[in-house]
Motif scaffolding. Structure first.
Motif, PDB file in Angstrom:
ATOM      1  N   SER A  33       0.579  -1.202   0.537  1.00 29.92           N
ATOM      2  CA  SER A  33      -0.098   0.200   0.092  1.00 29.92           C
ATOM      3  C   SER A  33       0.910   1.287  -0.144  1.00 29.92           C
ATOM      4  O   SER A  33       0.228   2.669  -0.502  1.00 29.92           O
ATOM      5  CB  SER A  33      -0.746  -0.279   1.138  1.00 29.92           C
ATOM      6  OG  SER A  33      -1.648  -1.347   0.843  1.00 29.92           O
ATOM      7  N   PRO A  37       2.932   1.880  -4.982  1.00 30.31           N
ATOM      8  CA  PRO A  37       2.053   3.662  -5.305  1.00 30.31           C
ATOM      9  C   PRO A  37       3.655   4.804  -5.060  1.00 30.31           C
ATOM     10  O   PRO A  37       3.072   4.824  -6.694  1.00 30.31           O
ATOM     11  CB  PRO A  37       0.750   3.784  -3.828  1.00 30.31           C
ATOM     12  CG  PRO A  37       1.789   2.898  -3.098  1.00 30.31           C
ATOM     13  CD  PRO A  37       1.873   1.802  -3.778  1.00 30.31           C
ATOM     14  N   MET A  70      -1.399  -4.215  -5.483  1.00 29.99           N
ATOM     15  CA  MET A  70      -2.172  -2.663  -4.972  1.00 29.99           C
ATOM     16  C   MET A  70      -3.713  -3.527  -4.655  1.00 29.99           C
ATOM     17  O   MET A  70      -3.985  -2.524  -3.989  1.00 29.99           O
ATOM     18  CB  MET A  70      -1.935  -1.555  -6.628  1.00 29.99           C
ATOM     19  CG  MET A  70      -0.418  -1.056  -5.539  1.00 29.99           C
ATOM     20  SD  MET A  70      -0.161   1.015  -6.084  1.00 29.99           S
ATOM     21  CE  MET A  70      -0.423   0.487  -8.108  1.00 29.99           C
ATOM     22  N   ASP A 241      -6.346  -0.719  -0.506  1.00 29.25           N
ATOM     23  CA  ASP A 241      -6.456  -0.049  -2.417  1.00 29.25           C
ATOM     24  C   ASP A 241      -6.866   1.290  -2.880  1.00 29.25           C
ATOM     25  O   ASP A 241      -5.782   1.766  -3.784  1.00 29.25           O
ATOM     26  CB  ASP A 241      -6.947  -1.473  -2.665  1.00 29.25           C
ATOM     27  CG  ASP A 241      -7.059  -0.848  -4.669  1.00 29.25           C
ATOM     28  OD1 ASP A 241      -5.768  -0.547  -4.957  1.00 29.25           O
ATOM     29  OD2 ASP A 241      -7.906  -1.316  -5.188  1.00 29.25           O
ATOM     30  N   SER A 244      -3.693   2.908  -1.580  1.00 30.79           N
ATOM     31  CA  SER A 244      -2.334   3.379  -2.895  1.00 30.79           C
ATOM     32  C   SER A 244      -3.106   3.746  -3.356  1.00 30.79           C
ATOM     33  O   SER A 244      -1.854   4.667  -4.559  1.00 30.79           O
ATOM     34  CB  SER A 244      -2.114   2.024  -3.397  1.00 30.79           C
ATOM     35  OG  SER A 244      -2.291   1.122  -2.236  1.00 30.79           O
TER      36      SER A 244
END
Length: 293
Positions: A33, A37, A70, A241, A244
């Protein structure tokens, strides 16, 4: 380790497999996470700026891999709730996603005329095969966040659907300007007086209202709302998610100076904080770096 020992270690039931996946995601939350990203934002910006050589610049495999990683907290979180009804609903939504994207690429409706400027992996009739991995989790994240924010008001169907559709549209306010800035896709055949929002025509957002409505209704039909809330209550990583998403697309938009999308991404971050679903410990470097086991 012998083959028999390996088989003994592998999950033998759906419940065991789901528990193993829960542990895998829970033990790697920072990597999934935050690490992915942040690195994704750097690689995508570097690709757009021409700082990476061709084998790495906008590498389709890395884009798909990063997206899937992700998405894994959401996928693993929802997996125990996938019944036959849910599988049918998600399958129908997947078919819709392909159909509406093909319609958009070939006719310009409902999003406006656009074409892909970056290889997003294998395609069928011009539509990336990985499209559902990009689209459906966006809607599901918005749906889950709104269930938590609305509380008892989520029991009202009209309120629930209206708020989630607005949240999905807000996610595209973050996503599309960043994607256009990167060159993922480009809109064309625009009228001279077309109103653009960071390079995105307003027709795109009208199209997203249509697709968001279809997607939210489909997910609302597919999943038991009480079961979703119960799973959210005991699965702290289920909305990672969305963490992210805020980091990746908020960072990309900030690089290109798209400040309204940055502000909207920040609002999603505030929503995560308000629902107590954002664990600040995710932003702390772990004692052991993710590539050193």
């Amino acid at each position: 380790m012998s083959a028999s020992d390996l088989r003994a270690r592998l999950p033998s039931t759906r419940g065991e497999a789901e528990a193993a996946l829960d542990r895998l995601v829970r033990d790697n939350r920072f990597t999934i996470s935050v690490f992915f990203p942040l690195n994704g934002a750097v690689l995508l910006v570097a690709s757009a700026m021409g700082w990476l050589p061709d084998p790495l610049a906008f590498n389709a495999f890395l884009i798909l891999l990063g997206t899937f990683v992700m998405r894994s907290p959401l996928i693993v979180g929802v997996l125990p709730l996938v019944t036959r009804r849910a599988a049918l609903g998600v399958g129908a939504l997947t078919a819709y996603a392909y159909a509406i994207e093909y319609t958009g690429v070939t006719t310009g409706w409902p999003y406006g005329w656009f074409h892909y400027g970056v290889d997003l992996g294998p395609t069928v009739t011009g539509v990336p095969i990985g499209l559902p991995v990009f689209f459906i989790p966006l809607v599901m994240n918005a749906y889950l966040l709104c269930l938590l924010l609305l509380g008892d008001r989520a029991r009202n169907g009209a309120v629930r659907l209206g708020v989630v559709i607005a949240a999905v549209l807000a996610m595209d306010v973050v996503l599309d300007p960043g994607a256009v800035a990167l060159g993922f896709w480009e809109y064309y055949r625009l009228a001279d007086d077309a109103v653009l929002f960071y390079g995105v025509p307003l027709s795109n957002y009208a199209g997203w209202v249509v697709s968001a409505t279809v997607a939210v209704v489909a997910l609302d039909w597919s999943f038991d709302r009480e079961a979703l809330l119960a799973r959210l209550d005991r699965t702290e990583f289920m909305l990672d998610d969305l963490v992210s998403f805020v980091i990746l697309w908020g960072g990309i938009n900030a690089w290109f100076g798209n400040w309204i999308p940055v502000a909207v991404a920040a609002l999603f971050g505030v929503g995560l904080l308000k629902t107590d679903r954002f664990d600040s410990r995710l932003l702390r470097l772990p004692r052991r770096l993710p590539w050193r086991s």
